[in-house]
Write an enzyme that holds these catalytic residues in place. Structure first.
Site, mmCIF file in Angstrom:
data_model
loop_
_atom_site.group_PDB
_atom_site.id
_atom_site.type_symbol
_atom_site.label_atom_id
_atom_site.label_comp_id
_atom_site.label_asym_id
_atom_site.label_seq_id
_atom_site.Cartn_x
_atom_site.Cartn_y
_atom_site.Cartn_z
ATOM 1 N N PRO A 49 4.164 -30.676 67.409
ATOM 2 C CA PRO A 49 4.122 -30.448 68.580
ATOM 3 C C PRO A 49 3.224 -29.313 69.027
ATOM 4 C CG PRO A 49 6.314 -30.190 67.901
ATOM 5 C CD PRO A 49 5.443 -30.564 66.674
ATOM 6 N N GLY A 52 3.538 -25.446 68.097
ATOM 7 C CA GLY A 52 3.503 -24.909 66.509
ATOM 8 C C GLY A 52 2.325 -24.953 66.068
ATOM 9 N N ASP A 115 6.819 -25.893 49.755
ATOM 10 C CA ASP A 115 8.263 -25.158 49.474
ATOM 11 C C ASP A 115 9.506 -25.717 48.825
ATOM 12 O OD1 ASP A 115 7.122 -22.756 50.256
ATOM 13 O OD2 ASP A 115 7.847 -23.032 52.451
#
Lengths: 276, 276
Positions: A49, A52, A115
């Site tokens: 989006p 972001g 991550d």
């Protein structure tokens, strides 16, 4: 130096030329992924989006629309993976990341989830790039800080001319192939032997001084003369007397000056005492 | 230094732990493939007739039967690829290599075919390994000779203690996590800040002197004291007066000796003349 086998990764140079890859997310990590992958010339689809987008992600989308297709939305489902040769997630939402990884596994699409190391088919690492030369430093998950410290150490060992030298050696090899064509066999071995001897006898920086004319000269006076390997000195690339590389010259100079100072000081002392 | 984007590869650390991979061929290249991949702990199946085994391939098969399954035969068909996470061909027969690559593509199995770069999903490169540290040098197809020259240059910049240092920093980080547990958030940021400051202020070689006891001491006198970062000097790891790292000490010594020699020579000369 630890030389144990096992416990590491297989470091490889992945080819993405003209392949399609998917990056899910638009934040800082996503911008790093775009930067890393652009090196290998893929077509990149970015799903994220607008809200972001990291400024660097936005910059890449705006300036590299030859390579990047941007969709202002979240990941919609397995259809997004159609035709992708690789997928990279860079999301805060770990559950969605895990879901995407699962879909990639089913479709055998190599995937990296930022991550979540356990779910990654491959990791990224610190990189050095200099034209055709690429160097990757991996600490196998032991922290990017150490990787970047090692990177600085390695960079100190490089002159910055290596990429250029590799390009020149490649050009010379192509010229040699034109002069002595043929695949494999005796001529192939002789070409390889000549190039190897040359690369061993010349410093990498010597090659950067070669241009089209000196390359032809090198082949005429070297390869054509029974495979002789001329010295860079013969080509005026390196001075005949190598003054720079002598590691003793500066300390010797210091010592000579200090000796002279000692002579002078003592002479003055004796003369002064003699006057009294 | 050439800093162009594009025209390169995506260098990655591929994960093969407990995955199955196929190596077709048993010659010298195959032995190199076995050596490269063993680093990443896969289960390797080698397909090659006994007669074509290189001594080093034979050695790996005999000594690493915990990881290597050997079949004394040629490639029989697509069934060989069942369950494989990666395939590597190292064959003289280019046609068979191409056929195997085709089967891999259909099954989306990453594949490298030795000597046929156009068909490879990925390339290998020159490597440096030191425990958790892995470095790869790729010249993007511009010759293994240049890669190995660059490798020598990089090795000169390394002390050989980097792998050991990375291990110690990893151990210290784990100890810190035990003292200040929690994922992410404030404590995660503070831990990362402390580790980063430490890594910036200490030389990599300082860490290699740490053991279990000194690590605990470092955490007690550093982290526990409001996140202070002690100096390696406080820990007796580095001498209080840094005599090794002073680049002037040796030239100064040389100059002092030379000065003294000058004094001595002149004194002797005057004394000798005085006697006459």
């Amino acid at each position: 130096m630890t030389d144990d086998i096992g416990g590491g990764s297989l470091l490889v140079a992945w080819q993405l030329k003209e392949k399609r890859i998917l990056i899910v997310g638009g934040g800082e990590i996503a911008s790093q992924r775009i930067q890393s992958t652009l090196v290998a010339d893929p077509y990149i689809t970015v799903l994220a989006p607008q809200s972001g987008l990291h400024p660097r992600t936005r910059h890449f989308i705006e300036t590299r629309d030859d390579r990047i297709t941007y969709h202002d939305r979240t990941f919609q489902g397995a259809g997004e993976l159609e035709g992708m040769a690789m997928a990279l997630t860079a999301l805060d939402d770990n559950d969605l990341s895990r879901e995407i990884v699962g879909m990639c596994r089913e479709r055998r699409i190599p995937v990296n989830a930022a991550d979540i190391p356990d779910l990654c088919d491959f990791y990224f690492g610190a990189q050095i790039r200099d034209g055709p030369l690429q160097i990757m430093i991996s600490t196998n998950g032991n922290g990017p800080r150490m990787a970047s410290l090692i990177k600085s150490r390695l960079q100190k060992g490089l002159s910055g001319q290596e990429g250029n030298a590799i390009v020149k050696v490649g050009q010379l090899r192509n010229k040699l192939k034109e002069r002595a064509p043929g695949v494999g066999g005796d001529v192939g071995r002789q070409r390889m032997k000549w190039m190897t001897t040359l690369c061993n006898q010349w410093e990498m920086e010597d090659f950067t001084a070669l241009d089209d004319i000196t390359m032809d000269k090198l082949l005429s006076e070297g390869w054509d003369q029974g495979g002789r390997v001329p010295s860079p000195v013969d080509f005026g690339i390196r001075p005949r007397k190598d003054t720079i590389a002598n590691p003793y010259s500066i300390p010797l100079l210091h010592s000579a000056v200090a000796f002279a100072a000692g002579v002078l000081a003592t002479t003055l002392l004796f003369l002064y005492r003699g006057k009294k």
